[in-house]
Write a protein that holds these residues in place. Structure first.
Motif, mmCIF file in Angstrom:
data_model
loop_
_atom_site.group_PDB
_atom_site.id
_atom_site.type_symbol
_atom_site.label_atom_id
_atom_site.label_comp_id
_atom_site.label_asym_id
_atom_site.label_seq_id
_atom_site.Cartn_x
_atom_site.Cartn_y
_atom_site.Cartn_z
ATOM 1 N N GLY A 228 0.742 -1.207 0.067
ATOM 2 C CA GLY A 228 -0.003 0.038 -0.159
ATOM 3 C C GLY A 228 0.929 1.381 -0.061
ATOM 4 N N ASN B 203 3.222 2.295 -6.052
ATOM 5 C CA ASN B 203 2.441 3.167 -6.781
ATOM 6 C C ASN B 203 3.377 3.632 -8.064
ATOM 7 N N SER C 189 3.992 -8.250 -7.248
ATOM 8 C CA SER C 189 3.211 -9.019 -6.499
ATOM 9 C C SER C 189 3.558 -9.193 -4.783
ATOM 10 N N THR C 190 4.949 -9.187 -4.681
ATOM 11 C CA THR C 190 5.626 -9.417 -3.448
ATOM 12 C C THR C 190 5.611 -8.154 -2.741
ATOM 13 N N SER C 191 4.744 -8.011 -1.398
ATOM 14 C CA SER C 191 5.047 -6.889 -0.788
ATOM 15 C C SER C 191 4.620 -7.616 0.831
ATOM 16 N N PHE C 192 5.370 -6.676 1.594
ATOM 17 C CA PHE C 192 5.410 -7.141 2.984
ATOM 18 C C PHE C 192 4.771 -5.889 3.971
ATOM 19 N N ARG D 14 14.097 -14.014 -3.881
ATOM 20 C CA ARG D 14 12.685 -13.875 -4.265
ATOM 21 C C ARG D 14 12.448 -12.642 -5.090
ATOM 22 N N LEU E 279 6.644 -16.491 8.883
ATOM 23 C CA LEU E 279 7.656 -15.765 8.352
ATOM 24 C C LEU E 279 8.986 -16.501 8.696
ATOM 25 N N VAL F 137 9.370 -19.020 5.718
ATOM 26 C CA VAL F 137 9.733 -18.337 4.317
ATOM 27 C C VAL F 137 10.971 -17.962 4.667
ATOM 28 N N PHE G 128 5.699 -18.562 -1.892
ATOM 29 C CA PHE G 128 5.138 -17.993 -0.808
ATOM 30 C C PHE G 128 3.658 -18.685 -0.635
ATOM 31 N N VAL H 109 0.960 -11.730 5.569
ATOM 32 C CA VAL H 109 2.148 -11.332 6.060
ATOM 33 C C VAL H 109 3.195 -11.851 5.132
ATOM 34 N N ILE H 110 3.060 -13.055 4.408
ATOM 35 C CA ILE H 110 4.164 -13.509 3.562
ATOM 36 C C ILE H 110 3.664 -13.266 2.122
ATOM 37 N N SER H 111 3.059 -12.198 1.968
ATOM 38 C CA SER H 111 3.008 -11.758 0.591
ATOM 39 C C SER H 111 1.857 -12.585 -0.238
ATOM 40 N N LYS I 37 -5.715 -9.614 2.021
ATOM 41 C CA LYS I 37 -4.895 -8.457 1.370
ATOM 42 C C LYS I 37 -5.571 -7.979 0.029
ATOM 43 N N LEU J 289 -5.718 -4.012 -0.619
ATOM 44 C CA LEU J 289 -5.180 -3.327 -1.870
ATOM 45 C C LEU J 289 -6.146 -2.563 -2.481
ATOM 46 N N ASP K 205 -6.244 0.746 -0.680
ATOM 47 C CA ASP K 205 -5.074 1.656 -0.779
ATOM 48 C C ASP K 205 -5.207 1.881 -2.080
ATOM 49 N N GLN K 206 -5.112 1.230 -3.278
ATOM 50 C CA GLN K 206 -4.613 1.583 -4.427
ATOM 51 C C GLN K 206 -5.659 2.016 -5.341
ATOM 52 N N GLN K 207 -6.810 1.389 -5.209
ATOM 53 C CA GLN K 207 -7.855 1.643 -6.042
ATOM 54 C C GLN K 207 -8.742 2.778 -5.581
#
Lengths: 323, 181
Positions: A185, A190, A202-205, A219, B33, B36, B49, B127-129, B135, B139, B142-144
């Motif tokens: 976020g 962005n 796609s990878t975010s923590f 990764r 965590l 991973v 993941f 938490v591990i994406s 999630k 998103l 947050d993003q849209q």
């Protein structure tokens, strides 16, 4: 069975926890100013015209500076010495030296550092809680309507962290087709989506340190956010990571101060320019940010904008455009 | 695991107890965590993941399942096991043919609970994406720039769509296997 003894320990553990909390709460009040107003004036004490902010500060013998306490390399409170350390602190010391004279160390003793976080910097300036803010404070037009900025004294930007020796990424567009990590976020994500639409984000923590772990494990090929955050990771893991050094956003860090005191602002701008010329700025950089392996860049050009012009862009703020 | 804990062999009992206490007492997010980022430090992986999330959720839920089964096994009258051993069945046979089917009957309800908890625990995979329901909802917000309340309501409904039928299924199985009293 030893149940009863195990149970007997719980009140003790709870007591210790409470004590720890109390100790933690009290610890914050320890940094009261210890500066005496009648400190011995150094030989090179500058003189200022009566009525200026500089003269008032000199009489008061104390400069209150808002800075971050949690930003590695820029403003980070050392839990051992209880001192704030970093590039922002060094810049504040240079300004304090110009006001009070003496050595940088003497100047530091005249500064009272107050913690400012991103959200409270404008209010702290407007309410006079601080004389100035040096806290990775990006100059922008919205903020210029509420406070004045001297500087910039540093140009930061969003950059890319890769593993040492990785030469496949040279700019943000090279991120297309690569896996990039940033915090869920965040605006950093962005920005990448905009500049490199084919990158895999796609990878975010939740934190950047996990992104760096993912980079270490292969990764992802890159981690992106503001370079000053990335520099902190380079400093913490020497030799493991490197910065691409192709910032694709611009954050001009300035010194925030109360609106309308042009004499004070000009004085600080002069001080900054002097520090660019005499090497003080470079030394401040090398002693702090430079420890992450960064070469000192060219100091940025000071922007002596007219305070009214910034507010003029928004015609509603009539009270500030009168001047 | 439940078989380990009720077995007559002490090392197996210890193994079962350690497994259960380790994985049901550690927070799920910490386990994820560790799985991973910890395994790669030990030179294993990296696994995707998504696969990691499935493995950790399985390990975690199985610890709870083992305890549930053990409780079920303990409800079966001791005479059943004794009788089974008396006619010459081995321990695995006793457990598998005589005790376990009777135990299953009592634990269908609790297992249903665990299954629903598993579905909801999948949200921790964020938490591990892993782009799971929670999630993705975040998103969207947050993003849209979608307003949060409808998104959260939608997510809640989506979870219900998954969990409600599971609940009904459990109820059905429970009625099916119960003894008419």
């Amino acid at each position: 069975m030893n149940r009863p003894t195990t149970r007997g320990r719980w009140p003790l553990a709870a007591l210790l926890l409470i004590l720890a909390l109390i100790a933690g709460a009290c610890g914050g009040d320890d940094d009261e100013p210890t500066v005496g107003a009648n400190a011995e004036p150094p030989a090179t004490k500058p003189t200022f015209p009566q009525g200026t902010a500089m003269a008032a500060l000199q009489t008061k013998g104390k400069l209150t500076v808002g800075t971050k306490f949690d930003q590695p390399l820029f403003g980070l409170k050392n839990p051992v010495t209880n001192k704030v350390e970093g590039f922002d602190v060094e810049i504040a010391k240079i300004v304090a030296q110009a006001i009070f004279g003496g050595t940088l160390a003497e100047a530091e003793s005249k500064i009272e550092f107050v913690e400012t976080v991103s959200a409270n910097r404008e209010p702290f300036i407007q309410e006079g809680k601080v004389d100035m803010v040096v806290a990775t404070y990006t100059i922008n037009n919205a903020r210029k309507e509420r406070v004045d900025f001297a500087g910039p004294y540093y140009i930061a930007g969003q950059d890319i962290l890769v593993k040492s020796g990785d030469t496949s990424i040279k700019s943000v567009t090279d991120l297309n087709g690569k896996k990039v990590c940033s915090v869920t976020g965040s605006t950093s994500i962005n920005n990448v989506k905009e500049k490199a639409p084919q990158s895999d984000i796609s990878t975010s923590f939740g934190t950047y340190s996990l992104c760096v772990e993912a980079l270490a494990d292969g990764r992802v090929q890159a981690v992106t956010t503001d370079d000053i955050i990335l520099l902190g990771f380079i400093a913490d893991n020497p030799g493991k990571y490197q910065l691409v050094k192709a910032p694709f956003t611009t954050e001009n860090y300035g010194i925030g101060m109360k609106r309308g005191d042009d004499a004070f602002r000009t004085f600080i701008n002069d001080t900054l320019e002097k520090s660019y010329g005499n090497g003080a700025w470079k030394k401040a950089f090398e002693d702090t940010v430079g420890k992450s392996g960064q070469q000192a860049p060219q100091p940025p050009k000071v922007d002596r904008y007219t305070a009214g012009a910034a507010a003029g862009s928004s015609t509603t703020t009539t009270s500030t455009t009168v001047r | 695991m439940a078989a380990c804990r009720v077995s007559p062999v002490p090392p197996l009992q210890w193994f079962g107890a350690t497994y259960v206490e380790l994985f049901r007492n550690a927070p799920l997010s910490v386990l994820m965590l560790l799985f991973v980022f910890g395994l790669t430090k030990a030179g294993v992986g990296p696994y995707s993941f998504f696969a990691s999330a499935i493995v950790v959720l399985s390990i975690y839920t199985s610890a709870f399942l083992a305890e549930t089964f053990r409780a079920g096994i303990n409800t079966v009258a001791a005479g059943q096991a004794e009788a089974a051993r008396a006619i010459g069945l081995t321990f695995p046979q006793t457990l598998g043919i005589v005790v376990f089917p009777q135990a299953l009957r009592t634990v269908v309800g609790p297992i249903g609970n665990l299954f629903i908890a598993l579905i909801k625990n999948s949200s921790i995979a964020s938490v591990i994406s892993v782009l799971e329901l929670s999630k993705r909802s975040n998103l969207l917000i947050d993003q849209q720039g979608v307003s949060p309340i409808p998104v959260f309501l939608g997510a809640a409904v989506a979870y219900l769509i998954l969990t409600l039928p599971s609940g009904f299924l459990v109820g059905y199985v429970e009625r099916k296997v119960s003894i008419k009293r």
